[in-house]
Enzyme design. Structure first.
Site, short mmCIF file in Angstrom:
data_model
loop_
_atom_site.label_atom_id
_atom_site.label_comp_id
_atom_site.label_asym_id
_atom_site.label_seq_id
_atom_site.Cartn_x
_atom_site.Cartn_y
_atom_site.Cartn_z
N LYS A 159 4.78 1.67 0.95
CA LYS A 159 4.62 2.35 -0.34
C LYS A 159 5.54 3.56 -0.37
CE LYS A 159 0.95 4.20 -3.32
NZ LYS A 159 -0.50 4.50 -3.42
N SER A 209 -2.78 2.41 -7.30
CA SER A 209 -1.39 2.76 -7.45
C SER A 209 -0.45 2.02 -6.49
CB SER A 209 -1.20 4.27 -7.23
OG SER A 209 -1.60 4.63 -5.93
N SER A 242 -6.64 2.85 -4.55
CA SER A 242 -5.26 2.37 -4.67
C SER A 242 -4.80 1.34 -3.66
CB SER A 242 -4.29 3.54 -4.64
OG SER A 242 -4.29 4.16 -5.89
N1 GLN Z 1 -6.67 5.15 -9.95
C1 GLN Z 1 -7.04 6.32 -9.24
C2 GLN Z 1 -6.26 7.51 -9.77
O1 GLN Z 1 -5.52 7.33 -10.65
C3 GLN Z 1 -6.83 6.14 -7.77
C4 GLN Z 1 -5.42 6.27 -7.37
C5 GLN Z 1 -5.25 6.23 -5.87
O2 GLN Z 1 -6.12 5.78 -5.14
N2 GLN Z 1 -4.14 6.76 -5.40
O3 GLN Z 1 -6.39 8.59 -9.31
#
Ligand code: GLN
Length: 486
Positions: free
Chosen positions: A80, A155, A179
């Site tokens: 990532k 994400s 994410s």
């Molecule tokens: N969807 C969540 C957010 O927008 C989690 C994102 C993540 O785990 N990095 O914060």
């Protein structure tokens, strides 16, 4: 014609490499060719490091020839783009870091290099890991390999899509509120978020420091265990990393789950759960029961406050962490007539809409007079959520639940409605607030052919029992063997 090695799991590929039936160089070339041909269809990679990958592959080949190979030697991975890679562009899918080249490697990258892995490139994501769909990337969304009109989740959407589309053997993502697990669920792969502190975050670009954790995405549970084994453990560079010894994660696999108590939280099966997701998860519970697990009802009564709590804590910490992008030390710098204007222009041009929204919300939540009402209050509710899990784990060894309320939604469907987007995180964020481990393992498909995941949660440092349960389920089913028509 040579066999395609790109569709194999780590556990299938490693023995072939070890026996010299295929060389890391050959496998890497296959992947680079496939990425070159197919990546643009789904935009899973932001950067492909062909030269770096080839050099690592040659190294791995030499190692294997000397008989010094380990489980990851010659295995091609995607990272990532929130993980610092020395000499290789690390953008966080943001304009503000578009040309940022880190002078050091994240600890997880150091460890994977030592294990002999090959880094194919950097995977697409929501900007600074803020989002649930990978639509917040400054470099265009990733498409779900199962259906191109759908989001891959986020994400870590690029990391999940790359695994599902056979553009890497496995990958790393990060999970602050789901994410890793949510994109794994939407792409039909395995995704593991370890216990807070189990994996060093040195070199992970910070989003919300009390929640962030790095973990693997893979084609099967065993591979997640192999990767966790390589990256877990104390790191003097990360004061929040846990000093506990790292157990043998592979040992837990294959152990039967007869008599194991699996908690089912009623709060995760209520209103808003799509009927197809419910059916798949309930069928998965039956499968666990047929393997001898004992299903017990548990209650997590503060679950309803999780979304509100998370979106105060996460944005507050984000506003503080992202203060460093001011155009002075690194990244984008816009012009301005004076220092203040330079700051304004850099941050206004460099950050996307969602990141700006969160910085503003977080700054507000932390400001004088509001701190008590928001961040402090949220921290208190967070403690109640954590205690819910403590109480539940007195009655069961693991908890089973859905990962997401619906299968992957359409690209564009929720992007203009942040609240609806935030609500899609309802089943994943409590786990981060409590700091416990969780995995998503494929457990079914919707009628339109979209993957559905089963979430298995464990107590702090309970990765072995989480992996054991997920592995037992996986081996009793064949959902993980289905591939998208890609
Ligand atoms: N969807 C969540 C957010 O927008 C989690 C994102 C993540 O785990 N990095 O914060």
């Amino acid at each position: 014609m040579t066999e395609p090695f790109y569709s194999l799991s780590i556990s299938q590929l490693a023995p072939l490499l070890a026996r010299g039936e295929v060389s890391p160089v050959e496998v890497t070339e296959q992947f680079l060719e496939r990425i070159g041909q197919r990546n643009q269809e789904i935009n899973a990679y932001l950067t492909v490091d062909a030269d770096g990958a080839r050099a690592q592959a040659r190294d791995a080949e030499a190692r294997l020839r000397r008989g010094e190979g380990a489980l990851l030697t010659g295995i091609p991975l995607a990272l990532k783009d929130v993980l610092a890679t020395r000499g290789l562009r690390t953008t966080c899918a943001s304009r503000i870091l578009e040309n940022f080249i880190p002078p050091y490697d994240a600890t997880v990258c150091v460890r994977l290099r030592e294990a002999g892995a090959v880094f194919l490139g950097k995977a697409n994501m929501d900007e600074f890991a803020m989002g649930s769909s990978t639509e917040n990337s400054a470099f265009g969304p990733t498409h779900n390999p199962w259906r191109r009109d759908r989001i891959p989740g986020g994400s870590s959407g690029g990391s999940a899509a790359a695994v599902a589309a056979d553009l890497c053997t496995a990958s790393l993502g990060s999970d602050t509120g789901g994410s890793i697990r949510q994109p794994a669920s939407h792409c039909g792969v395995v995704g593991l978020k370890p216990t807070y502190g189990r994996v060093s975050r040195y070199g992970l670009v910070a989003y919300a420091s009390s929640l962030d954790q790095i973990g693997p995405l893979s084609k099967e549970v065993r591979d997640a265990a192999v990767l966790l084994q390589a990256i877990a453990g104390f790191d003097p560079q990360d004061s929040t990393s846990v000093p506990e010894p790292v157990p043998d994660y592979l040992e837990a696999l294959g152990r039967e789950i007869r008599g194991l108590k699996v908690g089912v939280p009623q709060e995760y099966f209520g209103e808003g759960l799509d009927p197809e997701v419910r059916d798949a998860v309930e069928a998965a519970l039956k499968t666990l029961a047929s393997l001898g697990a004992e299903l017990v009802e548990v209650s997590l009564p503060h679950s309803e406050y999780a979304v509100a709590t998370y979106y105060v804590v996460a944005v507050a910490e984000a506003s503080s962490n992202l203060a460093r992008y001011d155009g002075v030390k690194y990244g984008l710098r816009m012009k301005g007539r004076n220092l203040m204007e330079m700051y304004y222009n850099t941050r206004a041009q460099g950050f996307g809409a969602e990141v700006r929204r969160r910085i503003m919300l977080g700054t507000y939540a932390l400001s004088a007079g509001y701190y008590e009402a928001y961040y402090k209050k949220a921290s208190q509710v967070r403690m109640l959520i954590r205690r819910d899990f403590d109480a539940a784990f007195k009655k069961c060894a693991v908890i089973a639940a859905p990962v997401t309320p619906t299968p992957a939604f359409r690209i564009g469907e929720k992007i203009d409605d942040p609240l609806t987007m935030y609500l899609s995180d309802i089943f994943t964020i409590s786990v981060n607030l409590a700091g416990i481990p969780g995995i998503s393992v494929p457990c079914g498909f919707s009628s339109s052919g979209l993957p559905i995941g089963l979430q298995i949660l464990g107590p702090p440092l309970g990765e072995p029992v989480v992996l054991q349960t997920a592995h037992a389920f996986e081996q009793a089913t064949d959902f993980h063997l289905r591939k998208p028509d890609f």
